[in-house]
Motif scaffolding. Structure first.
Motif, PDB file in Angstrom:
ATOM      1  N   GLY A 789       0.791  -1.224   0.000  1.00 30.98           N
ATOM      2  CA  GLY A 789       0.000   0.000   0.000  1.00 30.98           C
ATOM      3  C   GLY A 789       0.817   1.264   0.000  1.00 30.98           C
ATOM      4  N   THR A 790       2.098   1.157  -0.319  1.00 31.82           N
ATOM      5  CA  THR A 790       2.965   2.331  -0.341  1.00 31.82           C
ATOM      6  C   THR A 790       3.138   2.861  -1.770  1.00 31.82           C
ATOM      7  OG1 THR A 790       4.853   0.827  -0.452  1.00 31.82           O
ATOM      8  CG2 THR A 790       4.238   1.687   1.716  1.00 31.82           C
ATOM      9  N   ILE A 791       3.557   4.122  -1.859  1.00 34.10           N
ATOM     10  CA  ILE A 791       3.899   4.728  -3.130  1.00 34.10           C
ATOM     11  C   ILE A 791       5.350   5.194  -3.036  1.00 34.10           C
ATOM     12  CG2 ILE A 791       3.350   6.544  -4.808  1.00 34.10           C
ATOM     13  CD1 ILE A 791       1.094   4.582  -4.501  1.00 34.10           C
ATOM     14  N   TRP A 792       6.143   4.917  -4.091  1.00 33.01           N
ATOM     15  CA  TRP A 792       7.585   5.166  -4.053  1.00 33.01           C
ATOM     16  C   TRP A 792       8.011   6.029  -5.235  1.00 33.01           C
ATOM     17  CZ3 TRP A 792      10.382   3.262   0.074  1.00 33.01           C
ATOM     18  CH2 TRP A 792       9.729   2.290   0.864  1.00 33.01           C
ATOM     19  N   TYR A 793       9.178   6.688  -5.045  1.00 28.82           N
ATOM     20  CA  TYR A 793       9.764   7.516  -6.107  1.00 28.82           C
ATOM     21  C   TYR A 793      11.273   7.331  -6.112  1.00 28.82           C
ATOM     22  CZ  TYR A 793      11.915  11.650  -8.195  1.00 28.82           C
ATOM     23  OH  TYR A 793      12.702  12.480  -8.947  1.00 28.82           O
ATOM     24  N   ARG A 794      11.854   7.332  -7.339  1.00 26.35           N
ATOM     25  CA  ARG A 794      13.301   7.365  -7.498  1.00 26.35           C
ATOM     26  C   ARG A 794      13.633   7.858  -8.903  1.00 26.35           C
ATOM     27  NH1 ARG A 794      14.269   1.275  -6.333  1.00 26.35           N
ATOM     28  NH2 ARG A 794      16.251   2.152  -5.555  1.00 26.35           N
ATOM     29  N   ARG A 795      14.932   8.105  -9.130  1.00 26.88           N
ATOM     30  CA  ARG A 795      15.367   8.586 -10.439  1.00 26.88           C
ATOM     31  C   ARG A 795      16.289   7.567 -11.084  1.00 26.88           C
ATOM     32  NH1 ARG A 795      15.221  12.830  -7.090  1.00 26.88           N
ATOM     33  NH2 ARG A 795      17.426  12.687  -6.470  1.00 26.88           N
ATOM     34  N   PHE A 796      16.101   7.417 -12.416  1.00 31.19           N
ATOM     35  CA  PHE A 796      16.970   6.556 -13.216  1.00 31.19           C
ATOM     36  C   PHE A 796      17.906   7.493 -13.977  1.00 31.19           C
ATOM     37  CE2 PHE A 796      18.196   3.996 -16.838  1.00 31.19           C
ATOM     38  CZ  PHE A 796      18.249   2.701 -16.347  1.00 31.19           C
ATOM     39  N   LEU A 797      19.174   7.488 -13.623  1.00 38.01           N
ATOM     40  CA  LEU A 797      20.115   8.455 -14.146  1.00 38.01           C
ATOM     41  C   LEU A 797      20.609   8.086 -15.535  1.00 38.01           C
ATOM     42  CD1 LEU A 797      22.146   9.095 -10.866  1.00 38.01           C
ATOM     43  CD2 LEU A 797      20.063  10.245 -11.697  1.00 38.01           C
ATOM     44  N   ALA A 798      21.257   9.062 -16.191  1.00 41.44           N
ATOM     45  CA  ALA A 798      21.704   8.861 -17.567  1.00 41.44           C
ATOM     46  C   ALA A 798      22.719   7.738 -17.689  1.00 41.44           C
ATOM     47  CB  ALA A 798      22.284  10.168 -18.114  1.00 41.44           C
ATOM     48  N   ASP A 799      23.480   7.464 -16.618  1.00 43.11           N
ATOM     49  CA  ASP A 799      24.477   6.392 -16.679  1.00 43.11           C
ATOM     50  C   ASP A 799      23.906   5.026 -16.334  1.00 43.11           C
ATOM     51  OD1 ASP A 799      24.004   6.588 -13.998  1.00 43.11           O
ATOM     52  OD2 ASP A 799      26.056   7.146 -13.431  1.00 43.11           O
ATOM     53  N   GLY A 800      22.573   4.968 -16.133  1.00 40.34           N
ATOM     54  CA  GLY A 800      21.930   3.688 -15.868  1.00 40.34           C
ATOM     55  C   GLY A 800      21.810   3.339 -14.417  1.00 40.34           C
ATOM     56  N   THR A 801      22.297   4.179 -13.512  1.00 42.87           N
ATOM     57  CA  THR A 801      22.164   3.905 -12.089  1.00 42.87           C
ATOM     58  C   THR A 801      20.864   4.486 -11.553  1.00 42.87           C
ATOM     59  OG1 THR A 801      23.371   5.924 -11.514  1.00 42.87           O
ATOM     60  CG2 THR A 801      24.656   3.886 -11.773  1.00 42.87           C
ATOM     61  N   LEU A 802      20.449   3.965 -10.434  1.00 45.73           N
ATOM     62  CA  LEU A 802      19.212   4.378  -9.794  1.00 45.73           C
ATOM     63  C   LEU A 802      19.516   5.075  -8.479  1.00 45.73           C
ATOM     64  CD1 LEU A 802      17.209   1.134 -10.470  1.00 45.73           C
ATOM     65  CD2 LEU A 802      16.345   3.403 -11.054  1.00 45.73           C
ATOM     66  N   THR A 803      18.824   6.152  -8.200  1.00 45.94           N
ATOM     67  CA  THR A 803      18.956   6.801  -6.898  1.00 45.94           C
ATOM     68  C   THR A 803      18.200   5.984  -5.856  1.00 45.94           C
ATOM     69  OG1 THR A 803      16.985   8.157  -7.228  1.00 45.94           O
ATOM     70  CG2 THR A 803      19.073   9.059  -8.015  1.00 45.94           C
ATOM     71  N   ALA A 804      18.460   6.329  -4.606  1.00 44.55           N
ATOM     72  CA  ALA A 804      17.729   5.653  -3.524  1.00 44.55           C
ATOM     73  C   ALA A 804      16.245   5.972  -3.625  1.00 44.55           C
ATOM     74  CB  ALA A 804      18.293   6.098  -2.177  1.00 44.55           C
ATOM     75  N   ARG A 805      15.441   5.013  -3.259  1.00 41.50           N
ATOM     76  CA  ARG A 805      13.995   5.216  -3.329  1.00 41.50           C
ATOM     77  C   ARG A 805      13.525   6.083  -2.168  1.00 41.50           C
ATOM     78  NH1 ARG A 805      11.571  -0.720  -1.586  1.00 41.50           N
ATOM     79  NH2 ARG A 805      12.573  -0.825   0.467  1.00 41.50           N
ATOM     80  N   GLN A 806      12.429   6.824  -2.417  1.00 33.62           N
ATOM     81  CA  GLN A 806      11.820   7.668  -1.405  1.00 33.62           C
ATOM     82  C   GLN A 806      10.340   7.294  -1.300  1.00 33.62           C
ATOM     83  OE1 GLN A 806      13.350  11.274  -3.571  1.00 33.62           O
ATOM     84  NE2 GLN A 806      13.572  12.039  -1.482  1.00 33.62           N
ATOM     85  N   GLN A 807       9.871   7.094  -0.096  1.00 35.75           N
ATOM     86  CA  GLN A 807       8.466   6.741   0.099  1.00 35.75           C
ATOM     87  C   GLN A 807       7.616   8.010   0.087  1.00 35.75           C
ATOM     88  OE1 GLN A 807       7.577   3.744   3.091  1.00 35.75           O
ATOM     89  NE2 GLN A 807       5.676   4.834   3.612  1.00 35.75           N
ATOM     90  N   LEU A 808       6.559   7.990  -0.754  1.00 37.29           N
ATOM     91  CA  LEU A 808       5.680   9.148  -0.884  1.00 37.29           C
ATOM     92  C   LEU A 808       4.392   9.011  -0.096  1.00 37.29           C
ATOM     93  CD1 LEU A 808       5.936   9.861  -4.726  1.00 37.29           C
ATOM     94  CD2 LEU A 808       7.273  10.868  -2.859  1.00 37.29           C
ATOM     95  N   ALA A 809       3.904   7.765   0.058  1.00 35.85           N
ATOM     96  CA  ALA A 809       2.589   7.621   0.689  1.00 35.85           C
ATOM     97  C   ALA A 809       2.413   6.196   1.178  1.00 35.85           C
ATOM     98  CB  ALA A 809       1.482   7.971  -0.304  1.00 35.85           C
ATOM     99  N   THR A 810       1.489   6.064   2.104  1.00 40.67           N
ATOM    100  CA  THR A 810       0.944   4.771   2.503  1.00 40.67           C
ATOM    101  C   THR A 810      -0.566   4.836   2.309  1.00 40.67           C
ATOM    102  OG1 THR A 810       0.672   5.483   4.787  1.00 40.67           O
ATOM    103  CG2 THR A 810       2.761   4.399   4.210  1.00 40.67           C
ATOM    104  N   GLY A 811      -1.205   3.695   2.469  1.00 45.48           N
ATOM    105  CA  GLY A 811      -2.667   3.686   2.379  1.00 45.48           C
ATOM    106  C   GLY A 811      -3.204   3.615   0.970  1.00 45.48           C
ATOM    107  N   ALA A 812      -2.380   3.080   0.063  1.00 43.27           N
ATOM    108  CA  ALA A 812      -2.837   2.948  -1.327  1.00 43.27           C
ATOM    109  C   ALA A 812      -3.507   1.612  -1.586  1.00 43.27           C
ATOM    110  CB  ALA A 812      -1.665   3.124  -2.291  1.00 43.27           C
ATOM    111  N   GLY A 813      -3.681   0.785  -0.550  1.00 45.24           N
ATOM    112  CA  GLY A 813      -4.340  -0.503  -0.726  1.00 45.24           C
ATOM    113  C   GLY A 813      -3.358  -1.622  -0.922  1.00 45.24           C
ATOM    114  N   THR A 814      -3.800  -2.833  -0.628  1.00 46.52           N
ATOM    115  CA  THR A 814      -2.878  -3.969  -0.667  1.00 46.52           C
ATOM    116  C   THR A 814      -3.330  -5.089  -1.585  1.00 46.52           C
ATOM    117  OG1 THR A 814      -3.986  -4.928   1.277  1.00 46.52           O
ATOM    118  CG2 THR A 814      -2.077  -3.504   1.685  1.00 46.52           C
ATOM    119  N   SER A 815      -4.396  -4.888  -2.343  1.00 50.32           N
ATOM    120  CA  SER A 815      -4.867  -5.945  -3.249  1.00 50.32           C
ATOM    121  C   SER A 815      -4.414  -5.656  -4.675  1.00 50.32           C
ATOM    122  CB  SER A 815      -6.393  -6.034  -3.211  1.00 50.32           C
ATOM    123  OG  SER A 815      -6.976  -4.872  -3.762  1.00 50.32           O
ATOM    124  N   ARG A 816      -4.551  -6.648  -5.541  1.00 50.70           N
ATOM    125  CA  ARG A 816      -4.161  -6.469  -6.946  1.00 50.70           C
ATOM    126  C   ARG A 816      -4.950  -5.349  -7.608  1.00 50.70           C
ATOM    127  NH1 ARG A 816      -3.774 -11.710 -10.618  1.00 50.70           N
ATOM    128  NH2 ARG A 816      -3.755  -9.977 -12.106  1.00 50.70           N
TER     129      ARG A 816
END
Length: 963
Positions: A789-816
């Protein structure tokens, strides 16, 4: 005019009328005018300026009829003579006629003859009748013999019996008033009246009440020749005239059931009602003199006198309803004028297009012509006696005149034109799809009128079928169509907008307005034959069994013509669809009156089926202003279609359909327009595929598919959600869902895809619903959903690496059903801001922003209404977000009403505004662009209620202003 029709004082060399009466014939003098045509014309000595009007008058009141005339200077003083129904009123020789203490016996059509300088002119007829109050059902020489009688046909009747020469009757709402008397041929006559107004009956040459000579009945009837006048009528008013015979009388012995069609075992000759005397000579036709009709609104229902012969020896005979338009049929068995009588069949317009002469021949014993007015034709057709005997259609034997000119050959339709065998004799198209089966409202046109039908909009066709033979068993019918006169094809049974297994061009669909097999009533009025109930057909391939031998029936089909069908194939605007009924074995009937209905496509109608879990799918605008949108043609044919509009979204068509991508099943599609190419990532269950399409501004290959079905990665998906970004060097990064995690792969500028990589392979939670957008310096912003039920954010950089993820929200539901909680991302380049809109389980949309790679801003509620979640099992909300400058616009489908609302961030999120009401919406996707006229718009396409089916995609705009 003299009784002999001659020309006293050279009365009729020229016919004069007020300007507003040019369409009204000099009815009373037409025959004499023809006789005097050889005389030279005279100057007009007198002119009728206005004529008295028709009206119903209260019982006992006084009515004064006064025309306005103009006498030419130097002409002799005029003389006057009043007439009623073309019979002179003795002693009434003044300009005004005063009728005191008005009673039913005063009813009729009044005209004034004005003579001056050897010339006679006539006023238009003023039809006078009595007007009964709502509390009065009968007045004069009649009484209510029985009330509230239910006939086997389901109608309710009040029975009136004449006791003297004149009476007036009205009908209770929803009921029929039936008045009985004996005609001069000793047949019992029934005159049925319903709807608005009052019917007055005057029995000419009446005799005292006596038992009927030809019937075994100890009930006294008045005998006479009926002249009838209806006043105060409107489109609800109907008159039916027939005689009592073995086909129209109830049989208490059960030998004949008049509620069922005639057959070898149920024939009128088997009617053992003791009412009928053995050996009595019944002619089976009612004999009457005249029917006058006046309507303040100029409208009337129908006249059903197929079993009535109009004749007279003096005065007028036939039907006189000048300037009255009929929504129902006009049936008359025959009209015959003897001695000095004058025959008429005068009406305004008729919905059926014709006055139908049923078994008569219009031969006039006195050789006078029959005058008609606006009725376009006189059709000679088969009739039926009241004993069930067919009266064959006869050749016309009369002369027909209109406006004083002979038009016989122009207006008479000979018997051969009307089928004398089993036939589909008429149709009517109903546009009100929700109407009840036997409603008289909701028609798209008149009887047998070919009307325009609308693609992807169900309608109904009601057919009238005559089965001439009285022998034979029950039969069933099927529906066929042909497109542009090519070939007849059975209409399949497939519902709309959710077909069961296929999507044909045309199909029979379900209709909530009636149940399949529900009985029909006789409401088309195209056939004079006796009626046997047919049926309404809802989601069925054939009718129920029908035993309408020797009768006619009506059948109403629920139908849709689609814009796109399996194949895929397209129906185009202007295509004509013709329909007919055939017997269940495919055997056609002997004759048809078929609807041939041209197809139209409403402005903004796109049709087809929405991508089930869409990312950005359009409308994309090419540099020349053309718009593009991705969709499927039908729910049952998952072809990949690129739709194009060159007129700002008013019309849409597929482009390069011959080279569609082979990958079907558009469960998840995301796209980006870069230059003149639309790049597309498309996830199906076992793989992710890449396609590209070149728009109309492409320099070498406009409007063509380029890459089709290229494998971007092999992965088995638990659900389909794909997103993508196209970097400045032409490389593409695609994100898509596997069994537990989000996967991604990269297409090099040379067109080679990397191996499939996994996002956070060793970290909880599992993920779904990726949304990606390109930012500055080829940084890709990525937001996605966590299965906890969480919402996440991160950046995919030009060199192909990923930044650390940041949690934006909870309560988005847990079912498919919550997998697609994140809407397509927005990026504001001037401030290097990514805007993430997402949905929580409370049904509201929220947003957070990442400014210049900093910490997420505080969460802000976007929508003031709950948004549809998991639309049609697609794991995503029915919402869309776009950016115009610094203003964010959001469209969403509100959960309770399923209506489409919009909101915007304009110094804070604004209260939502209704855009499209009650559409049962499921999806919406759009883009911001500038139209060719310089106006900035949020153009969007939404599903207007297919609920996961097909045929209801539509285009609309929100005008944003000028740049």
């Amino acid at each position: 005019m003299s009784a002999s029709g001659q020309c006293p004082q050279r009365a009729l060399p020229l016919l004069l009328f007020p300007e507003n009466a040019k369409r009204w014939l000099n009815l009373l003098a037409a025959a004499a005018a023809l006789a005097c045509a050889a005389l030279p014309p005279l100057a007009a000595a007198v002119t009728i300026v206005t004529s008295p009007g028709s009206e119903g008058v209260s019982i006992g009141s006084t009515r004064t009829l006064t025309p306005t005339i103009q006498v030419a200077e130097g002409s002799p003083a005029p003389t006057f003579q009043w007439y009623r129904d073309n019979r002179p009123l003795h002693g009434e020789t003044a300009l005004s006629l005063v009728i005191q203490n008005v009673q039913p016996a005063d009813a009729g059509g009044y005209t004034l003859a004005v003579t001056s300088g050897g010339m006679t002119v006539f006023t238009e007829p003023a039809f006078l009748g009595v007007s009964l109050e709502s509390t009065q059902k009968v007045w004069g020489d009649a009484y209510e013999f029985r009330a509230d009688i239910q006939h086997p046909n389901g109608n309710w009747y009040d029975q009136i019996l004449m006791t003297g020469p004149a009476a007036a009757v009205r009908a209770d709402p929803g009921q029929v008033t039936r008045t009985s008397f004996i005609d001069l041929n000793d047949d019992i006559v029934q005159v049925e009246f319903s709807g608005a107004g009052t019917l007055t009956i005057i029995l000419q040459s009446s005799t005292a009440a006596a038992f009927p000579a030809k019937y075994n009945q100890e009930l006294a009837y008045i005998k006479g020749h009926a002249a009838m006048t209806v006043t105060g009528a409107d489109e609800t008013t109907n008159v039916t005239i027939f005689s009592v015979g073995r086909m129209t009388a109830f049989d208490p012995t059960g030998g004949y059931d008049l509620s069922k069609p005639p057959s070898e075992s149920n024939h009128p000759t088997l009617n053992q009602n003791p009412l009928f005397k053995t050996g009595a000579d019944y002619d089976g036709v009612a004999d009457v003199a005249l029917l006058n009709i006046a309507s303040p609104a100029g409208s009337f229902g129908g006249v059903r006198a197929a079993n009535a012969r109009f004749y007279a020896v003096t005065g007028n005979t036939g039907l006189l309803a000048p300037k009255v338009n009929f929504t129902g049929p006009v049936y008359v068995h025959d009209v015959a004028a003897y001695d000095t009588a004058t025959p008429f069949l005068v009406t305004g317009g008729i919905a059926t297009g014709e006055i139908r002469i049923t078994g008569g021949n219009l031969e006039q014993p006195n050789a006078k012509p029959v005058t008609i007015a606006e009725a376009p034709s006189v059709s000679m057709e088969t009739g039926t006696s009241s004993h069930g005997e067919l009266l064959p259609a006869l050749e016309n034997a009369g002369q027909i005149i209109r406006n004083g000119e002979t038009v016989t050959g122009q207006v008479v339709t000979p018997p051969a034109v009307r089928p004398q065998s089993n036939a589909q004799t008429g149709f009517r198209v109903r546009s009100d799809f929700a109407a009840t089966l036997n409603s008289t409202d909701g028609w798209a046109g008149a009887l047998n009128e070919n009307v325009t039908i609308v693609a992807d909009r169900p309608f109904r066709i009601r057919f009238e079928v005559e089965w001439k033979s009285i022998l034979g068993g029950a039969r069933q019918f099927r529906l066929q169509y042909r497109r542009n006169e090519v070939s007849w094809t059975d209409v399949e049974v497939q519902d709309f907008p959710h077909p069961e297994s296929a999507t044909p061009r045309v199909s029979i669909v379900s209709c909530a307005g009636f149940t399949d097999g529900a009985p029909t009533e006789n409401i088309l009025d195209g056939s004079p034959a006796r009626f046997t109930a047919g049926a309404g057909i809802s989601l069925a391939g054939q009718t129920s069994s029908w035993a309408g031998n020797g009768t006619h029936g009506e059948f109403e089909w629920a139908v849709v013509v689609r814009l796109f069908a399996d194949g895929p194939v397209t129906n185009a605007a202007g295509d004509t669809f013709e329909f007919r009924m055939v017997e269940d074995d495919g055997e056609p009937m002997d004759a048809y009156v078929n609807p041939a209905l041209p197809l139209t496509i409403p402005a903004g109608h796109v049709g087809g089926t929405f991508v089930e879990t869409p990312g950005r799918i359009g409308p994309w605008q090419a540099s020349n202003g053309d718009l593009y949108f991705i969709m499927e043609p039908t729910e049952t044919n998952n072809a990949f279609m690129m739709m194009k509009s060159t007129d700002e979204g008013r019309t849409w068509r597929e482009v390069d359909g011959a080279n569609r991508p082979p990958t079907r099943d558009l469960e998840s599609v995301d796209s980006r327009l870069i230059g003149a190419t639309i790049h597309i990532i498309h996830q199906v269950t076992q793989s992710a595929r890449y396609h590209s399409f070149r728009t109309s501004d492409h320099p070498t290959h406009p409007d063509t598919w380029d890459v089709r079905g290229e494998l971007a990665g092999t992965v088995t998906a638990v659900a389909q959600t794909a997103s993508m970004a196209v970097r400045s060097d032409g490389s593409i990064v695609a994100f898509y869902l596997g069994q537990e995690k989000i996967h991604y792969s990269i297409r090099s500028p040379a067109g080679v895809w990397s191996q499939v990589m996994t996002l956070d392979a060793g970290l909880a939670p599992n993920q779904a619903g990726p949304q990606a957008i390109l930012g500055a310096n080829d940084v890709i912003h990525l937001a996605y959903y966590g299965t906890d039920g969480t919402i996440w954010y991160r950046r995919f950089l030009a060199d192909g690496t990923l930044t650390a993820r940041q949690q934006l929200a909870t309560g988005a539901g847990t079912s498919r059903s919550e997998y697609g909680a994140v809407l397509p991302l927005l990026y504001h380049s001037a401030t290097n801001t990514v805007i993430i809109v997402y949905r929580l389980t409370n049904g509201k949309l929220w947003e957070r922003r990442i400014v210049n790679h900093g910490e997420p801003t505080a969460a802000v509620q976007v929508s003031d209404r709950n948004v549809v979640r998991n639309a049609v099992d697609s794991q995503q909300p029915a919402a869309d977000a776009v950016l115009d400058g610094q203003t964010v616009h959001v469209l969403f489908v509100e959960q309770s009403s399923r209506s489409l609302f919009s909101t915007r961030d304009d110094g804070g999120w604004q209260p939502s505004t209704l855009q499209v009401a009650n559409i049962l919406g499921s999806w919406v996707r759009g883009n911001v662009y500038t139209r060719r006229d310089g106006v900035r718009v949020y153009g969007y396409i939404y599903d207007a209620g297919s609920d996961g089916g097909s045929g209801m995609n539509r285009f609309a705009e929100i005008v944003l202003g000028t740049p």
